[in-house]
Design an enzyme around this catalytic site. Structure first.
Site, PDB file in Angstrom:
ATOM      1  N   ARG A 154      -7.726 -13.871   4.808  1.00 22.15           N
ATOM      2  CA  ARG A 154      -6.857 -13.903   5.218  1.00 22.15           C
ATOM      3  C   ARG A 154      -6.042 -14.542   4.108  1.00 22.15           C
ATOM      4  O   ARG A 154      -6.721 -15.175   3.230  1.00 22.15           O
ATOM      5  CB  ARG A 154      -7.374 -14.829   6.238  1.00 22.15           C
ATOM      6  CG  ARG A 154      -7.429 -13.996   7.703  1.00 22.15           C
ATOM      7  CD  ARG A 154      -7.987 -15.443   8.850  1.00 22.15           C
ATOM      8  NE  ARG A 154      -6.307 -15.386   9.101  1.00 22.15           N
ATOM      9  CZ  ARG A 154      -6.131 -16.778  10.271  1.00 22.15           C
ATOM     10  NH1 ARG A 154      -7.246 -17.901   9.884  1.00 22.15           N
ATOM     11  NH2 ARG A 154      -4.381 -17.323  10.140  1.00 22.15           N
ATOM     12  N   ILE A 179       3.738  -9.238   4.725  1.00 25.93           N
ATOM     13  CA  ILE A 179       3.757 -10.493   4.980  1.00 25.93           C
ATOM     14  C   ILE A 179       2.759 -11.657   5.491  1.00 25.93           C
ATOM     15  O   ILE A 179       1.797 -10.987   6.170  1.00 25.93           O
ATOM     16  CB  ILE A 179       4.984 -10.631   6.252  1.00 25.93           C
ATOM     17  CG1 ILE A 179       6.205  -9.614   5.944  1.00 25.93           C
ATOM     18  CG2 ILE A 179       5.449 -11.554   6.831  1.00 25.93           C
ATOM     19  CD1 ILE A 179       6.629  -9.066   7.128  1.00 25.93           C
ATOM     20  N   ARG A 180       2.629 -12.313   3.681  1.00 28.69           N
ATOM     21  CA  ARG A 180       1.163 -13.666   4.220  1.00 28.69           C
ATOM     22  C   ARG A 180       0.121 -12.565   4.627  1.00 28.69           C
ATOM     23  O   ARG A 180      -0.939 -12.796   5.927  1.00 28.69           O
ATOM     24  CB  ARG A 180       1.397 -14.276   5.051  1.00 28.69           C
ATOM     25  CG  ARG A 180       2.889 -15.646   5.049  1.00 28.69           C
ATOM     26  CD  ARG A 180       2.706 -16.657   6.270  1.00 28.69           C
ATOM     27  NE  ARG A 180       2.925 -16.064   7.915  1.00 28.69           N
ATOM     28  CZ  ARG A 180       1.864 -16.317   8.223  1.00 28.69           C
ATOM     29  NH1 ARG A 180       1.147 -16.311   8.411  1.00 28.69           N
ATOM     30  NH2 ARG A 180       2.586 -15.662   9.520  1.00 28.69           N
ATOM     31  N   CYS A 213      -2.311  -5.871   9.298  1.00 24.57           N
ATOM     32  CA  CYS A 213      -1.992  -6.933   9.062  1.00 24.57           C
ATOM     33  C   CYS A 213      -3.578  -7.967   9.283  1.00 24.57           C
ATOM     34  O   CYS A 213      -4.286  -7.357  10.000  1.00 24.57           O
ATOM     35  CB  CYS A 213      -0.658  -7.285   8.832  1.00 24.57           C
ATOM     36  SG  CYS A 213      -0.566  -8.791   7.656  1.00 24.57           S
ATOM     37  N   GLY A 253       0.439 -10.360  13.416  1.00 21.96           N
ATOM     38  CA  GLY A 253       1.059 -11.357  13.835  1.00 21.96           C
ATOM     39  C   GLY A 253       0.072 -12.487  13.096  1.00 21.96           C
ATOM     40  O   GLY A 253       0.423 -12.351  12.172  1.00 21.96           O
ATOM     41  N   GLU A 254      -0.456 -12.887  14.321  1.00 18.73           N
ATOM     42  CA  GLU A 254      -1.114 -13.783  13.518  1.00 18.73           C
ATOM     43  C   GLU A 254      -2.107 -14.301  14.178  1.00 18.73           C
ATOM     44  O   GLU A 254      -2.615 -14.283  15.439  1.00 18.73           O
ATOM     45  CB  GLU A 254      -0.797 -15.499  14.229  1.00 18.73           C
ATOM     46  CG  GLU A 254      -0.814 -16.984  13.095  1.00 18.73           C
ATOM     47  CD  GLU A 254      -1.623 -16.631  11.626  1.00 18.73           C
ATOM     48  OE1 GLU A 254      -0.277 -16.103  11.998  1.00 18.73           O
ATOM     49  OE2 GLU A 254      -1.910 -16.723  11.398  1.00 18.73           O
ATOM     50  N   SER A 255      -3.521 -13.784  12.874  1.00 20.68           N
ATOM     51  CA  SER A 255      -5.163 -13.021  13.857  1.00 20.68           C
ATOM     52  C   SER A 255      -5.531 -14.173  14.767  1.00 20.68           C
ATOM     53  O   SER A 255      -6.454 -13.901  15.015  1.00 20.68           O
ATOM     54  CB  SER A 255      -5.540 -12.486  12.850  1.00 20.68           C
ATOM     55  OG  SER A 255      -5.378 -13.755  11.555  1.00 20.68           O
ATOM     56  N   HIS A 268       2.713  -3.065   6.292  1.00 18.31           N
ATOM     57  CA  HIS A 268       3.428  -3.380   7.250  1.00 18.31           C
ATOM     58  C   HIS A 268       4.294  -1.945   7.344  1.00 18.31           C
ATOM     59  O   HIS A 268       5.870  -2.071   7.177  1.00 18.31           O
ATOM     60  CB  HIS A 268       4.224  -4.612   7.700  1.00 18.31           C
ATOM     61  CG  HIS A 268       3.719  -5.616   7.675  1.00 18.31           C
ATOM     62  ND1 HIS A 268       3.753  -5.661   9.078  1.00 18.31           N
ATOM     63  CD2 HIS A 268       3.334  -6.536   7.211  1.00 18.31           C
ATOM     64  CE1 HIS A 268       2.730  -6.991   9.389  1.00 18.31           C
ATOM     65  NE2 HIS A 268       2.705  -7.552   7.904  1.00 18.31           N
ATOM     66  N   GLU A 312       5.275   0.032   9.470  1.00 20.36           N
ATOM     67  CA  GLU A 312       6.738  -0.552  10.904  1.00 20.36           C
ATOM     68  C   GLU A 312       7.510  -0.991  10.314  1.00 20.36           C
ATOM     69  O   GLU A 312       8.749  -0.913  11.035  1.00 20.36           O
ATOM     70  CB  GLU A 312       5.953  -0.530  12.138  1.00 20.36           C
ATOM     71  CG  GLU A 312       5.577  -2.596  12.022  1.00 20.36           C
ATOM     72  CD  GLU A 312       4.443  -2.959  10.849  1.00 20.36           C
ATOM     73  OE1 GLU A 312       3.493  -2.149  10.348  1.00 20.36           O
ATOM     74  OE2 GLU A 312       4.388  -4.292  11.164  1.00 20.36           O
TER      75      GLU A 312
HETATM   76  N1  GLN Z   1      -1.464 -14.832   7.892  1.00 13.84           N
HETATM   77  C1  GLN Z   1      -1.786 -13.566   8.861  1.00 13.84           C
HETATM   78  C2  GLN Z   1      -3.386 -13.416  10.161  1.00 13.84           C
HETATM   79  O1  GLN Z   1      -3.311 -14.086   9.152  1.00 13.84           O
HETATM   80  C3  GLN Z   1      -1.383 -12.068   9.498  1.00 13.84           C
HETATM   81  C4  GLN Z   1      -0.122 -11.422   9.014  1.00 13.84           C
HETATM   82  C5  GLN Z   1       0.731 -10.363   9.511  1.00 13.84           C
HETATM   83  O2  GLN Z   1       0.255 -10.018  10.573  1.00 13.84           O
HETATM   84  N2  GLN Z   1       1.762 -10.360   9.067  1.00 13.84           N
HETATM   85  O3  GLN Z   1      -3.310 -13.139  10.961  1.00 13.84           O
END
Ligand code: GLN
Length: 188
Positions: A105, A132-133, A79, A47-49, A168, A170
């Protein structure tokens, strides 16, 4: 066997589905009181940390989680979940800081950083990996075992009761990494 999944934000539903397919019970952790349920392991999703870290702080969950993991609760971070566990971040934000790894990150860039590949996971052979990113690990401590590397960068590792992947599992058809977590970490 019951696994808690941190469900404040991000890809928690996909982890639940994987666990269901492996016949492991799971429940969603949405607030501090959920942390006191019986569980054999916990998953931190992608997600977004920065958002997840801030929510953990605002909901007063950081310290309880930290002590549970320090006491040995098995944890699997994917992630953003890996970023939350990192002992050291190249760019500071609220996190648990428990694992002896340094994490960068958005290490593959913010926009074009999503890709798919297949690589080795120590002991499991080649597995599919969706990035993913994603972050990657730039430094590991002595107690850390590296589990996967992609193009010279560490993307999966474990230390004591903690397992992390930059990618990921999952979001791929494979169940291998979740099975590994359940069997090696949670069934003790
Ligand atoms: N770029 C996100 C972060 O820095 C991590 C991306 C993800 O969990 N798919 O939190």
């Amino acid at each position: 066997m019951k696994i808690g999944i941190l469900a404040l934000q991000g890809a928690f539903a996909e982890h639940r589905k994987k666990l269901e397919e492996l016949k492991a019970d799971s429940f969603e952790i949405r607030n501090k009181k959920d942390l006191y349920h019986d569980m054999e392991g916990i998953i931190f999703p992608g997600g977004e940390s920065t958002t997840m870290g801030k929510l953990l702080k605002d909901l007063d969950m950081l310290e309880v989680l930290k002590s549970k993991i320090k006491e040995g609760l098995p944890v699997f971070g994917t992630c953003a979940g890996m970023i939350l566990l990192a002992g050291s971040l190249e760019e500071a934000s609220p996190h648990l800081g428990l694992m002896d790894i340094t994490v960068k990150r958005n290490a593959y860039g913010r926009q074009l950083g999503s890709f798919y590949t297949e690589e080795e996971f120590k002991g499991l052979g080649r597995i599919p990996m969706t990035f993913i990113r994603s972050p990657y690990i730039t430094k590991v401590g002595k107690e850390v075992t590296v589990l996967s590397e992609v193009e010279g960068h560490i993307v999966a590792a474990e230390e004591k009761n903690m397992l992390v992947t930059s990618y990921h599992p999952e979001l791929t058809p494979s169940h291998e990494v979740h099975r590994y977590f359940i069997e090696k970490f949670c069934r003790k």
